[in-house]
Design a protein around this motif. Structure first.
Motif, PDB file in Angstrom:
ATOM      1  N   ILE A  13       2.169  -5.991   3.572  1.00 16.73           N
ATOM      2  CA  ILE A  13       1.867  -7.402   3.819  1.00 16.73           C
ATOM      3  C   ILE A  13       0.890  -7.930   2.772  1.00 16.73           C
ATOM      4  CG2 ILE A  13       0.900  -9.051   5.475  1.00 16.73           C
ATOM      5  CD1 ILE A  13       1.815  -7.131   7.709  1.00 16.73           C
ATOM      6  N   GLU A  14      -0.137  -7.124   2.454  1.00 16.31           N
ATOM      7  CA  GLU A  14      -1.118  -7.528   1.444  1.00 16.31           C
ATOM      8  C   GLU A  14      -0.462  -7.741   0.079  1.00 16.31           C
ATOM      9  OE1 GLU A  14      -4.064  -4.510   1.476  1.00 16.31           O
ATOM     10  OE2 GLU A  14      -5.044  -5.228   3.308  1.00 16.31           O
ATOM     11  N   ASN A  15       0.562  -6.936  -0.211  1.00 15.39           N
ATOM     12  CA  ASN A  15       1.259  -7.064  -1.496  1.00 15.39           C
ATOM     13  C   ASN A  15       1.935  -8.430  -1.643  1.00 15.39           C
ATOM     14  OD1 ASN A  15       0.479  -4.519  -2.281  1.00 15.39           O
ATOM     15  ND2 ASN A  15       2.385  -3.525  -1.654  1.00 15.39           N
ATOM     16  N   SER A  16       2.131  -9.108  -0.521  1.00 16.67           N
ATOM     17  CA  SER A  16       2.709 -10.459  -0.562  1.00 16.67           C
ATOM     18  C   SER A  16       1.621 -11.529  -0.664  1.00 16.67           C
ATOM     19  CB  SER A  16       3.550 -10.704   0.695  1.00 16.67           C
ATOM     20  OG  SER A  16       4.590  -9.754   0.794  1.00 16.67           O
ATOM     21  N   ASN A  17       0.371 -11.073  -0.907  1.00 12.64           N
ATOM     22  CA  ASN A  17      -0.777 -11.978  -1.082  1.00 12.64           C
ATOM     23  C   ASN A  17      -1.056 -12.826   0.163  1.00 12.64           C
ATOM     24  OD1 ASN A  17      -1.424 -11.209  -3.782  1.00 12.64           O
ATOM     25  ND2 ASN A  17       0.313 -12.426  -4.499  1.00 12.64           N
ATOM     26  N   ILE A  18      -0.943 -12.175   1.343  1.00 19.18           N
ATOM     27  CA  ILE A  18      -1.290 -12.872   2.586  1.00 19.18           C
ATOM     28  C   ILE A  18      -2.224 -11.963   3.404  1.00 19.18           C
ATOM     29  CG2 ILE A  18       0.477 -14.635   2.954  1.00 19.18           C
ATOM     30  CD1 ILE A  18       2.316 -12.573   4.088  1.00 19.18           C
ATOM     31  N   PRO A  19      -3.482 -11.829   2.921  1.00 18.83           N
ATOM     32  CA  PRO A  19      -4.423 -10.896   3.568  1.00 18.83           C
ATOM     33  C   PRO A  19      -4.743 -11.250   5.012  1.00 18.83           C
ATOM     34  CG  PRO A  19      -5.549 -12.310   1.966  1.00 18.83           C
ATOM     35  CD  PRO A  19      -4.075 -12.509   1.776  1.00 18.83           C
ATOM     36  N   ASP A  20      -4.709 -12.536   5.378  1.00 13.20           N
ATOM     37  CA  ASP A  20      -5.018 -12.915   6.762  1.00 13.20           C
ATOM     38  C   ASP A  20      -4.009 -12.314   7.736  1.00 13.20           C
ATOM     39  OD1 ASP A  20      -7.138 -14.324   5.839  1.00 13.20           O
ATOM     40  OD2 ASP A  20      -6.229 -16.320   6.074  1.00 13.20           O
ATOM     41  N   VAL A  21      -2.730 -12.320   7.334  1.00 15.60           N
ATOM     42  CA  VAL A  21      -1.684 -11.742   8.178  1.00 15.60           C
ATOM     43  C   VAL A  21      -1.848 -10.226   8.260  1.00 15.60           C
ATOM     44  CG1 VAL A  21       0.799 -11.412   8.472  1.00 15.60           C
ATOM     45  CG2 VAL A  21      -0.085 -13.617   7.690  1.00 15.60           C
ATOM     46  N   ALA A  22      -2.228  -9.615   7.122  1.00 21.90           N
ATOM     47  CA  ALA A  22      -2.443  -8.164   7.113  1.00 21.90           C
ATOM     48  C   ALA A  22      -3.561  -7.771   8.072  1.00 21.90           C
ATOM     49  CB  ALA A  22      -2.769  -7.694   5.701  1.00 21.90           C
TER      50      ALA A  22
END
Length: 334
Positions: A13-22
């Motif tokens: 998930i972080e690899n998609s640049n969405i740390p909040d979701v991670a």
């Protein structure tokens, strides 16, 4: 292995640049997945160790089986998160159901789907190059589909918005719900998965495994129905709600076979109602019909019949696998 599983999912998930979701996903994973008995996971691991040839029991293969075992637990968590919303349950594994935690509400549906799709991400990541990959994927899709069919059958039988139709509560209906909602993913899936990884291709073995798994699944669900009515919260980790939800259970099916016309009126008035007094009237009716004692007799007879059936299996699969599993089920309390 659990920290590695969480890291794999959140890192993707972080690899998609969405740390909040991670960050949210990690919190959700830790809350919903690791707290159960892990029965399905253990069945998979034990089955693989009993079925695979010794030269296949390498450290790497055992690691892969453990990863797949966590995939089963993720799938179980997905079913539970969604099931708790549908059933309007309050507690799961001794704490608030995920949809009730901090008033998450309907957003928990998306979290459930995240749990489901994470399973396929992990299977692709770790098993794509294996010759059994397609069989594994096919089984997860097929049994996932069958389980949702079972959930739909259960929901249609329950009819949340009005009193349940007691005429629908037959033993055939109950067995169909159990087969699709419980037996496939609780017993068939972990053992068949172990057989695929172990390289077993004998179709007779697959058929016998399914037959005995369905029988064990039925015993497992009847036990769950008993615990929902008479189990202790401190042991089960959740409050029983089958009566309030108007579920098609083994107990109500048997009650309908035994009731007098006056007793049936009690069920028609009280079953599927959350009023504590009406719930108690149904429980008292079950007791008056001697259903708790009938259950204990049924459990003992089913245990003995299953043990005999297992010992007569001639397809070459390990009898100890099913006998050990049966012993785990015998007199289970949670």
């Amino acid at each position: 292995m659990w920290p590695d599983i969480v890291h794999d999912i959140t890192k993707e998930i972080e690899n998609s640049n969405i740390p909040d979701v991670a960050k949210w996903a990690e919190k959700m994973l830790q809350y919903t997945v690791p707290g159960g008995k892990k029965t399905r996971a253990y069945v998979l691991i034990i089955a693989y160790k009993l079925l695979a040839p010794n030269d296949q029991l390498t450290e790497e293969n055992i690691r892969l089986v453990r990863i797949l075992a966590w995939c089963l637990e993720l799938l179980q968590a997905y079913f539970l998160v969604i099931d708790d919303i549908l059933d309007r349950s309050l507690l799961r594994r001794g704490k608030q159901c995920w949809y009730r935690y901090n008033d998450i509400g309907p957003a928990a549906i998306n979290d459930g789907v995240l749990l489901q799709t994470a399973v396929y991400y992990l299977i692709k990541k770790y098993f794509k190059e294996k010759d059994y990959y397609v069989n594994l994927l096919d089984m997860f899709y097929d049994i996932g589909f069958k389980t949702i069919i079972g959930q739909s059958l259960d929901s249609l039988s329950t009819n949340f918005d009005k009193k349940p139709n007691l005429d629908l509560f037959t033993m055939n209906q109950y067995i169909s719900i159990v087969k699709y909602k419980t037996s496939y993913y609780s017993f068939v899936m972990p053992i068949i998965a172990a057989m695929y990884i172990a390289g077993i291709k004998d179709q007779v073995m697959f058929r016998q495994v399914k037959t005995i798994s369905f029988k064990m699944g039925l015993l497992f669900q009847v036990q769950n129905d008993y615990l929902d009515l008479f189990g202790k919260f401190g042991v089960c980790g959740k409050d029983g709600t089958d009566i309030q939800e108007g579920k098609c259970t083994w107990f109500v099916v048997l009650a309908l076979q035994r009731v007098t016309p006056e007793q049936r009126k009690i069920l028609e008035e009280c079953y599927g109602d959350s009023d504590p007094e009406k719930v108690q009237r149904v429980k008292q009716l079950f007791t008056d019909l001697d259903l708790p004692n009938t259950y204990f007799i049924h459990e003992e007879e089913t245990y003995n019949l299953l043990k005999e059936y297992i010992q007569q299996m001639s397809c070459g699969i390990s009898h100890s696998l099913f006998l050990n599993l049966l012993r785990k089920l015998y007199h289970k309390t949670s």
